[in-house]
Design a protein around this motif. Structure first.
Motif, PDB file in Angstrom:
ATOM      1  N   VAL A  12      33.853 -32.312  27.611  1.00 46.02           N
ATOM      2  CA  VAL A  12      33.661 -31.146  26.742  1.00 46.02           C
ATOM      3  C   VAL A  12      34.986 -30.440  26.454  1.00 46.02           C
ATOM      4  O   VAL A  12      35.006 -29.292  26.034  1.00 46.02           O
ATOM      5  N   ASP A  54      25.843 -35.530  24.363  1.00 48.83           N
ATOM      6  CA  ASP A  54      25.978 -34.081  24.519  1.00 48.83           C
ATOM      7  C   ASP A  54      27.424 -33.622  24.603  1.00 48.83           C
ATOM      8  O   ASP A  54      27.808 -32.636  23.986  1.00 48.83           O
ATOM      9  N   ALA A  55      28.234 -34.312  25.411  1.00 47.38           N
ATOM     10  CA  ALA A  55      29.628 -33.887  25.585  1.00 47.38           C
ATOM     11  C   ALA A  55      30.380 -33.962  24.261  1.00 47.38           C
ATOM     12  O   ALA A  55      31.108 -33.033  23.886  1.00 47.38           O
ATOM     13  N   CYS A  58      29.381 -31.172  21.922  1.00 45.55           N
ATOM     14  CA  CYS A  58      29.958 -29.903  22.346  1.00 45.55           C
ATOM     15  C   CYS A  58      31.426 -29.823  21.921  1.00 45.55           C
ATOM     16  O   CYS A  58      31.867 -28.814  21.356  1.00 45.55           O
ATOM     17  N   TYR A  59      32.192 -30.871  22.177  1.00 46.56           N
ATOM     18  CA  TYR A  59      33.603 -30.909  21.797  1.00 46.56           C
ATOM     19  C   TYR A  59      33.747 -30.745  20.283  1.00 46.56           C
ATOM     20  O   TYR A  59      34.559 -29.946  19.798  1.00 46.56           O
ATOM     21  N   GLU A 379      24.303 -21.419  34.652  1.00 46.91           N
ATOM     22  CA  GLU A 379      25.158 -22.306  33.866  1.00 46.91           C
ATOM     23  C   GLU A 379      26.507 -21.650  33.571  1.00 46.91           C
ATOM     24  O   GLU A 379      27.555 -22.306  33.619  1.00 46.91           O
ATOM     25  N   GLU A 383      30.352 -22.759  34.607  1.00 43.78           N
ATOM     26  CA  GLU A 383      31.474 -22.835  33.660  1.00 43.78           C
ATOM     27  C   GLU A 383      32.668 -22.033  34.169  1.00 43.78           C
ATOM     28  O   GLU A 383      33.816 -22.474  34.052  1.00 43.78           O
ATOM     29  N   TRP A 392      30.271 -22.020  27.071  1.00 42.83           N
ATOM     30  CA  TRP A 392      30.973 -23.107  26.375  1.00 42.83           C
ATOM     31  C   TRP A 392      30.036 -24.270  26.071  1.00 42.83           C
ATOM     32  O   TRP A 392      30.091 -24.871  25.002  1.00 42.83           O
ATOM     33  N   THR A 393      29.157 -24.588  27.002  1.00 43.09           N
ATOM     34  CA  THR A 393      28.248 -25.729  26.834  1.00 43.09           C
ATOM     35  C   THR A 393      26.891 -25.322  26.271  1.00 43.09           C
ATOM     36  O   THR A 393      25.967 -26.143  26.218  1.00 43.09           O
ATOM     37  N   THR A 395      25.269 -25.317  23.606  1.00 42.48           N
ATOM     38  CA  THR A 395      25.190 -25.858  22.243  1.00 42.48           C
ATOM     39  C   THR A 395      23.736 -26.233  22.007  1.00 42.48           C
ATOM     40  O   THR A 395      22.907 -25.361  21.803  1.00 42.48           O
ATOM     41  N   ARG A 402      23.978 -29.120  31.008  1.00 43.40           N
ATOM     42  CA  ARG A 402      25.110 -28.192  31.089  1.00 43.40           C
ATOM     43  C   ARG A 402      25.731 -28.231  32.481  1.00 43.40           C
ATOM     44  O   ARG A 402      26.961 -28.261  32.623  1.00 43.40           O
ATOM     45  N   MET A 405      27.686 -31.483  32.818  1.00 45.20           N
ATOM     46  CA  MET A 405      28.987 -31.448  32.147  1.00 45.20           C
ATOM     47  C   MET A 405      30.043 -30.763  33.015  1.00 45.20           C
ATOM     48  O   MET A 405      31.185 -31.206  33.085  1.00 45.20           O
TER      49      MET A 405
END
Length: 429
Positions: A12, A54-55, A58-59, A379, A383, A392-393, A395, A402, A405
């Motif tokens: 991510v 997912d990653a 997110c990126y 979550e 982070e 951040w995650t 999304t 999450r 990640m």
């Protein structure tokens, strides 16, 4: 030299968050606010075991990436198996970064279960080498679990020795350092090995005379990337040469059968000469504790443990001694010491794994300061332990993903701390 980057196995975006000092994102469009000028020219993130990436999503969202349907466009290859990416579409760059996935080195697995660099995901190291050969990349910054230095169990140090030999054959020098993030003031007791490689014809390589051990010692304790970013207690640092040199082997194939070496927490390879030594960190600042990264919210009932869950977690974290069958035959006693339950809020968190929030020995359980009930960390707290901006995650992935990640990520604060010296090194070229 331009500060241009490609990020492999990007997850991510931990390296980018750290290098470009991302502390927040625009709440309206979800795009990260980057506070530094590292030019990320390309990244690659692909997870073979899941249909929903997912990653990658997110990126892409946080860094406002546009995909392409044109195979000749580098962005077509952002979410493809890196081994299938044509070299000609990868942009030239001054720095390659990545936390390359080595499933076999997972801290959650026993040493006897390792396959080492020949394991299913370990082969992705060779994709890094494929790109370095093609692009003649000047600088490389990698991250991995610290067990890499001791893999495999029956031939300690072989895999890392093969990596060093491979870098040497491509005319790189290499410095490595095992860094425990908590020992330098961050919120997690997470130990990872960081590997910095540079071509031996660069200006940076001229800072050191590999034929003078005192000069080598001075470099690795005062002048190197890791030394300037993460100081060490010099009274505890006495660099020694590694006698078992890979130069005695014709190639890495020959090394595979018999090479072994004791790589310590820090070290350097200069034109094939290896020096290695343990160290004590030198840090006099404040520590960041779990208490300091908790969400200030008195409405977190969804994270509270039930009585059944409390009973299960107590058993998982308790002291135990169990008779098990060994895969190669016979029996052995498997023992585990007791773990704090709940986690001490006045210490940094333990190493977070991808199983965070599940009923697992490694999962954090805290006593909530507001309700005084036992709960999982949120979550956002996960982070914060890794140095990512809040949400951040958040999304379109599930809560479970999450946590996953963050368990897979690196402590972005480490990269953020390295950035100043790394920037000077590259600009100086």
């Amino acid at each position: 030299m331009e500060k241009s980057v490609i990020e492999l196995f990007a997850g991510v975006g931990g390296f980018r968050v750290g290098l470009n000092d991302v502390r927040e994102f625009d709440s309206e469009n979800g795009i990260a606010i980057e506070n530094r000028d590292w030019n990320f020219r390309w990244f690659n993130q692909w997870e073979p075991s899941t249909k929903i990436q997912d990653a990658y999503q997110c990126y892409k969202k946080r860094f406002n990436i546009e995909e392409s349907t044109n195979e000749n466009n580098p962005n077509y290859w952002l979410n493809k198996d890196v081994s299938t990416v044509p070299l000609e579409v990868i942009p030239n760059h001054s720095l390659l970064v990545g936390g390359f996935p080595c499933q076999d080195y997972s801290v959650a697995r026993s040493l006897s279960g390792e396959k080492g660099i020949e394991g299913k995901k370990g082969v992705l190291f060779w994709e890094i080498i494929r790109i370095l050969k093609s692009k003649n990349t000047p600088f490389v910054l990698l991250e991995n679990v610290d067990r890499l230095l001791k893999s495999p169990a029956k031939q300690r140090g072989r895999d890392f020795g093969i990596m060093l030999r491979t870098f040497h054959d491509l005319n790189y020098n290499v410095e490595w350092r095992v860094i425990n993030a908590a020992e330098y003031g961050f919120a997690q007791r997470r130990r990872r090995v960081f590997i910095f490689a540079w071509k031996n014809n660069l200006k940076y390589a001229n800072n050191i005379n590999e034929n003078n051990e005192q000069d080598v010692l001075g470099f690795i304790t005062h002048k190197s990337l890791f030394a300037r970013s993460f100081p060490v207690n010099l009274a505890e640092f006495k660099l020694t040469p590694l006698n078992n040199s890979f130069k005695n082997y014709k190639d890495t194939v020959e090394m595979t059968a018999t090479y072994a070496a004791k790589f310590k927490k820090s070290g350097i390879m200069l034109n094939g000469k290896i020096y290695t030594q343990d160290y004590e960190p030198l840090y006099n600042g404040d520590k960041t504790t779990l208490r300091q990264i908790l969400v200030d919210d008195n409405k977190l009932d969804n994270y509270n443990l039930t009585e059944a869950q409390i009973k299960s977690m107590k058993a998982a974290k308790g002291k135990k001694k169990v008779l098990r069958n060994h895969p190669t035959g016979g029996e052995y006693n498997y023992s585990e010491g007791a773990m704090a339950f709940p986690d001490n809020l006045d210490l940094p968190g333990r190493t977070m794994l991808t199983s965070e929030s599940s009923l697992n020995r490694s999962t954090h359980v805290i006593e909530d300061p507001h309700s005084h009930k036992l709960r999982f960390i949120t979550e956002v707290e996960a982070e914060r332990m890794q140095g990512f901006p809040d949400n951040w995650t958040d999304t379109e992935m599930s809560a479970r993903r999450r946590y996953f990640m963050m368990g897979n990520a690196l402590v972005t604060n480490i990269i953020n701390t390295l950035e100043n010296e790394l920037s000077k090194i590259i600009i100086n070229e």
